[in-house]
Design a protein around this motif. Structure first.
Motif, PDB file in Angstrom:
ATOM      1  N   ILE A   3       0.739  -1.113   0.018  1.00  0.00           N
ATOM      2  CA  ILE A   3       0.038  -0.079   0.097  1.00  0.00           C
ATOM      3  C   ILE A   3       0.587   1.211  -0.021  1.00  0.00           C
ATOM      4  O   ILE A   3       0.391   2.320  -0.074  1.00  0.00           O
ATOM      5  N   TYR A   4       2.173   1.092   0.009  1.00  0.00           N
ATOM      6  CA  TYR A   4       3.120   2.063   0.082  1.00  0.00           C
ATOM      7  C   TYR A   4       3.639   2.246  -1.232  1.00  0.00           C
ATOM      8  O   TYR A   4       4.703   3.279  -1.494  1.00  0.00           O
ATOM      9  N   GLU A   5       3.188   1.564  -2.384  1.00  0.00           N
ATOM     10  CA  GLU A   5       3.681   1.765  -3.584  1.00  0.00           C
ATOM     11  C   GLU A   5       2.961   2.973  -4.454  1.00  0.00           C
ATOM     12  O   GLU A   5       1.561   2.904  -4.099  1.00  0.00           O
ATOM     13  N   PRO A   6       3.300   3.648  -5.196  1.00  0.00           N
ATOM     14  CA  PRO A   6       2.345   4.580  -5.898  1.00  0.00           C
ATOM     15  C   PRO A   6       1.413   4.080  -6.725  1.00  0.00           C
ATOM     16  O   PRO A   6       0.266   4.699  -6.808  1.00  0.00           O
ATOM     17  N   TYR A   7       1.545   3.036  -7.439  1.00  0.00           N
ATOM     18  CA  TYR A   7       0.366   2.222  -7.924  1.00  0.00           C
ATOM     19  C   TYR A   7      -1.058   2.112  -7.084  1.00  0.00           C
ATOM     20  O   TYR A   7      -1.819   2.543  -7.394  1.00  0.00           O
ATOM     21  N   PHE A   8      -0.761   1.589  -5.798  1.00  0.00           N
ATOM     22  CA  PHE A   8      -1.873   1.562  -4.986  1.00  0.00           C
ATOM     23  C   PHE A   8      -2.554   2.999  -4.636  1.00  0.00           C
ATOM     24  O   PHE A   8      -3.790   3.286  -4.640  1.00  0.00           O
ATOM     25  N   TRP A   9      -1.694   4.018  -4.518  1.00  0.00           N
ATOM     26  CA  TRP A   9      -2.236   5.470  -4.398  1.00  0.00           C
ATOM     27  C   TRP A   9      -2.985   5.850  -5.678  1.00  0.00           C
ATOM     28  O   TRP A   9      -4.213   6.280  -5.356  1.00  0.00           O
ATOM     29  N   TRP A  10      -2.572   5.373  -6.614  1.00  0.00           N
ATOM     30  CA  TRP A  10      -3.480   5.870  -7.895  1.00  0.00           C
ATOM     31  C   TRP A  10      -4.645   4.966  -7.957  1.00  0.00           C
ATOM     32  O   TRP A  10      -5.696   5.532  -8.408  1.00  0.00           O
ATOM     33  N   HIS A  11      -4.745   3.578  -7.562  1.00  0.00           N
ATOM     34  CA  HIS A  11      -5.699   2.759  -7.406  1.00  0.00           C
ATOM     35  C   HIS A  11      -6.812   3.288  -6.743  1.00  0.00           C
ATOM     36  O   HIS A  11      -8.039   3.135  -6.707  1.00  0.00           O
ATOM     37  N   GLU A  12      -6.335   3.915  -5.494  1.00  0.00           N
ATOM     38  CA  GLU A  12      -7.267   4.402  -4.471  1.00  0.00           C
ATOM     39  C   GLU A  12      -8.128   5.548  -5.123  1.00  0.00           C
ATOM     40  O   GLU A  12      -9.515   5.717  -4.791  1.00  0.00           O
ATOM     41  N   ARG A  13      -7.529   6.374  -6.142  1.00  0.00           N
ATOM     42  CA  ARG A  13      -8.223   7.448  -6.917  1.00  0.00           C
ATOM     43  C   ARG A  13      -9.605   6.717  -7.587  1.00  0.00           C
ATOM     44  O   ARG A  13     -10.679   7.205  -7.603  1.00  0.00           O
TER      45      ARG A  13
END
Length: 822
Positions: free
Chosen positions: A682-692
């Motif tokens: 959850i600390y990888e940028p992909y996951f942050w984008w997925h949260e969008r």
């Protein structure tokens, strides 16, 4: 997978079943041999996904009994598993049940014709609403002075309220008469009548009166047989009301489903639901067709009664499917609650609605706009400024001011007013229903469960500050950046405690108000430290879980027995599983020390940008609807026959605009490319984008339930969906990871979820649902699943990650299992 070679030489010969099972598992974990006494998770390093593949391979072997994930967790070595399967009394030497034939394909012409008729029904509704609004607005605006406007708004709003409540009752009796136990195909004329009544019921304002005796009276007007003193807290309206019988003194908690119909294999089936006197139905439950509960019976939370199940009088059942238990679910003593008290409460609520809320909603906006002279051109049909840039600037300023005002004022009200109201409630004190304290509790629950702020702050560090502001006790917060998802509910935030380091996915409901047929009380519900809670969990007061627990998706929280700590819980009723496995710890180094601080700061910045982006997206949508509405006023003043026609057109255009707008938003976020399966921190940028993606609003899609138009929207969003799919209310979280075949039936409140999060690890994979499959009411399908053609997943089931359902199979339960065979 690493296996100690020294162990293999010490294994003594065992029965043939164990050897064959070991051979199958060796193929799954890609090793030559598997020791018969090696623990699947601790020694072999397997995880639930690997073992689901093992179960699927076993089911394909005719020489082996069926194995479920519950068997795996209960008997985590080959030797113990083989012994348990041999001793299982449910095993028989009868052949496996025959596969269900897939439903016959529906006619495409019938499918298209049904869509046309549904559009005409919706268009007629919008036009009638438009003409009524135009006439009412013209009459209200002609009032001279504040009192005149109020009285006219009261008269018009009251008539509108009564009309909206009466229309579904009239439509039901005219189009259907009395509901009977029957079935009919979807997309036919009988279905159009059924859908019309259902849509009108879901759109009527009486849903706001759940938990009020008025709601019970309304269901009686629709044909339900309901006794005295019944309390219904669920917002899900039963459709086939003539088939519903509820005895006196019964309590039905919120989020319960008792629809008296279901969609199955391309057909609508209707059936009875019968509840005796003084029955208790817990939260997040499902009552299937033909189910009954005798006098004084109880059904625990997160449970389901399957087709035809009957709970004898006085017995307590729980689980999915439900079975007998000794757990007591009615834990609050009774109180005196008289019939005059109930009648007075209902009358007060009705008068408050008619004399306060309705006039404010009808006349308030008109009066507010009238106080701003600069906005006169927006409301003056003679101004004709539609081609002027000044017109658009004024609409922009107005929409921005209203949007910002609602956000700020709403946040202040939610943080302050419920806190003041809570001062009148004493924890653990028993109060009678339908009095001042009951009204206070319901008001607190409504205001603090407003979804906008949860949606905005969820899946970020900022949700912690919001939950604290509305009253949560979060102890010493260990910030993870994803402490809570976007859907968290409660009955009193001031009596909700969540321990340090705990992470919560979407769908948590904290049940810190307890009810009987005459009384209620609010008590503290405490979730321990360092827990992880999956999706769709109801957590009750007195839950027997402590620290460091994994509470899996749709788990039933136990209310008795020893305090569970350091374990995982799965299923309904729940059983123990490993707290964590090797695959979910591979990213632990990112959750410690300086690396955590650096990545958490980056995630916070990214989430802040996401929040700002979606505030802009929501405002822009609001601005477009505002602009469209004022354009109608500018052209024709919103009055007269043409004004009514335009307002009706505005309602239809607004729905189309909303659906298309958010489809475009999601496609732009994904850059018009499909998602790919992931295993990441959850600390990888992909996951942050997925949260969008999870923040893209999709509640408006529910308007299209049961129509061909919903399939169009799913296709636009990237779902690979077949022809003539009947979707009665399914939600799909990652659209481009889902594939649904022709002529599938997706029942109400079902969910296709191609992702999972456990602690700091995020996983996603494809879900494939074959032709002619059925997802029952309230089911959840997890990632990595495949369902063969014609497969059926029954009511309230949880199909775990990695499962493979054979064609024509019928599975059920939480977790879902296949029928036993030798």
């Amino acid at each position: 997978m690493v296996v100690n070679p020294g162990e293999i030489t010490t294994i003594a010969p065992v029965n043939d079943t164990a050897h064959v099972l070991a051979e199958v598992l060796a193929g799954v974990v890609h090793t030559e041999q598997v020791p018969l006494d090696s623990h699947f998770f601790d020694d072999l390093g397997a995880n639930s996904l690997v073992m689901a593949h093992f179960c699927a391979r076993v089911r394909k072997r005719e020489d082996l009994p069926s194995v479920s994930m519950k068997d795996i967790y209960g008997h985590p070595t080959i030797r113990s598993l083989a012994t348990a399967l041999a001793d299982d009394p449910s095993e028989s030497h009868a052949p496996a049940p025959p596969a269900e034939p897939p439903p016959p394909p529906s006619s495409t012409a019938r499918y298209v014709l049904c869509g046309v008729l549904q559009f005409l029904v919706f268009a007629t509704y919008c036009l009638v609403a438009g003409f009524a609004t135009a006439a009412g607005y013209g009459w209200v605006s002609a009032g001279d002075g504040l009192i005149a406007v109020y009285l006219r708004a009261l008269a018009f709003g009251g008539a509108l309220f009564v009309g909206l409540c009466t229309l579904p009752v009239v439509a039901k009796w005219v189009l259907v008469g009395r509901w009977k136990e029957t079935e009919f195909p979807v997309w036919g004329l009988a279905y159009v009548r059924f859908w019309t009544v259902k849509a009108l019921l879901h759109a009527n304002p009486m849903i706001l009166f759940t938990g009020n005796p008025l709601y019970v009276l309304y269901l009686r007007a629709l044909g339900a047989r309901i006794g005295k003193g019944v309390t219904i807290l669920s917002h899900t309206v039963p459709v086939c009301t003539d088939l519903l019988t509820v005895g006196a003194g019964t309590v039905i908690r919120k989020d319960s489903l008792f629809l008296c119909y279901r969609a199955h294999a391309g057909r609508i089936q209707t059936g009875r639901v019968t509840l005796g006197r003084d029955v208790f139905v817990g939260e997040k439950t499902v009552l299937d067709l033909g189910t009954s509960m005798g006098d004084g019976a109880q059904l625990g939370h997160a449970s389901a009664l399957y087709d035809g199940a009957a709970v004898p009088a006085g017995e307590r059942w729980h689980g999915s499917p439900a079975r007998r238990t000794d757990t007591e679910y009615v834990r609050v003593p009774p109180a005196h609650c008289s019939t005059p008290r109930r009648a007075g409460f209902a009358l007060a609520a009705l008068l408050q609605t008619l004399f306060v809320y309705v006039p404010l909603s009808v006349g308030g906006t008109y009066l507010l706009l009238g106080l701003v002279p600069a906005l006169d051109p927006l409301l003056d049909p003679d101004a004709q400024q539609l081609a002027s840039g000044h017109f658009y600037a004024q609409a922009l300023v107005l929409s921005l001011a209203l949007f910002a005002g609602v956000c700020v004022l709403g946040g202040v009200v939610v943080a302050v007013l419920p806190r003041l109201l809570h001062l009148t409630l004493q924890p653990d004190r028993v109060y009678p229903l339908y009095g001042f304290h009951y009204s206070v509790q319901r008001s607190i629950a409504r205001m603090t469960n407003i979804k906008f702020f949860m949606w905005l702050c969820g899946d970020s560090s900022y949700i912690v500050h919001y939950l604290r502001a509305i009253g949560y006790n979060l102890s010493h917060v260990e910030q993870t950046g994803s402490n809570f998802g976007t859907e968290v509910a409660h009955e009193s935030p001031y009596l909700a405690t969540v321990g340090s380091g705990t992470m919560v996915a979407d769908g948590l409901s904290i049940m810190n108000a307890e009810f009987s047929g005459t009384s209620f009380r609010v008590s503290r519900a405490s979730i321990g430290a360092r827990n992880f809670l999956g999706n769709h969990i109801a957590y009750p007061v007195g839950g027997r879980t402590g620290e460091n627990c994994l509470l899996a998706t749709k788990v039933m929280i136990p209310l008795d027995g020893e305090l569970r700590e350091g374990v995982g819980l799965l299923g309904s009723p729940s059983f123990e599983i490993p707290r964590t496995v090797e695959r979910d710890t591979r990213f632990d180094h990112l959750r410690e020390g300086d690396e955590l601080s650096r990545r958490l700061s980056a995630k916070n910045r990214f989430n802040a940008r996401s929040m700002a982006l979606f505030l802009f997206i929501r405002w822009l949508h609001w601005f477009m609807l505002t602009l469209l509405g004022f354009a109608i006023f500018d052209l024709y003043g919103g009055q007269g026959a043409l004004g009514g026609l335009l307002i009706g057109g505005y309602l239809m255009a607004g729905l189309v605009l909303t659906a298309g707008y958010y489809v475009l938003v999601e496609l732009l976020i994904t850059r018009f490319r499909p998602l790919q399966p992931q295993l990441c921190s959850i600390y990888e940028p992909y996951f942050w984008w997925h949260e969008r993606l999870w923040k893209v609003p999709d509640k408006h899609i529910a308007v299209f339930n049961g129509t061909p138009f919903k399939n169009v929207i799913w296709r636009l969003l990237g779902v690979r969906i077949g022809r003539r799919v009947f979707d009665d209310g399914c939600s799909i979280t990652e659209r481009t990871l889902a594939a649904i075949g022709d002529d599938c039936t997706l029942a109400a409140q079902s969910k296709v979820q191609p992702h999972s999060q456990e602690d700091g690890t995020f996983k996603s994979d494809h879900i494939t649902i074959g032709n002619g499959c059925t997802l029952g009411v309230g089911v959840l399908v997890h990632y990595g699943v495949s369902m063969g053609d014609g497969a059926v997943l029954t009511t309230d089931s949880f199909l775990m990650k990695g499962e493979e359902m054979p064609p024509g199979a019928r599975w059920g339960g939480n977790p879902a299992v296949a029928p036993r065979r030798a």
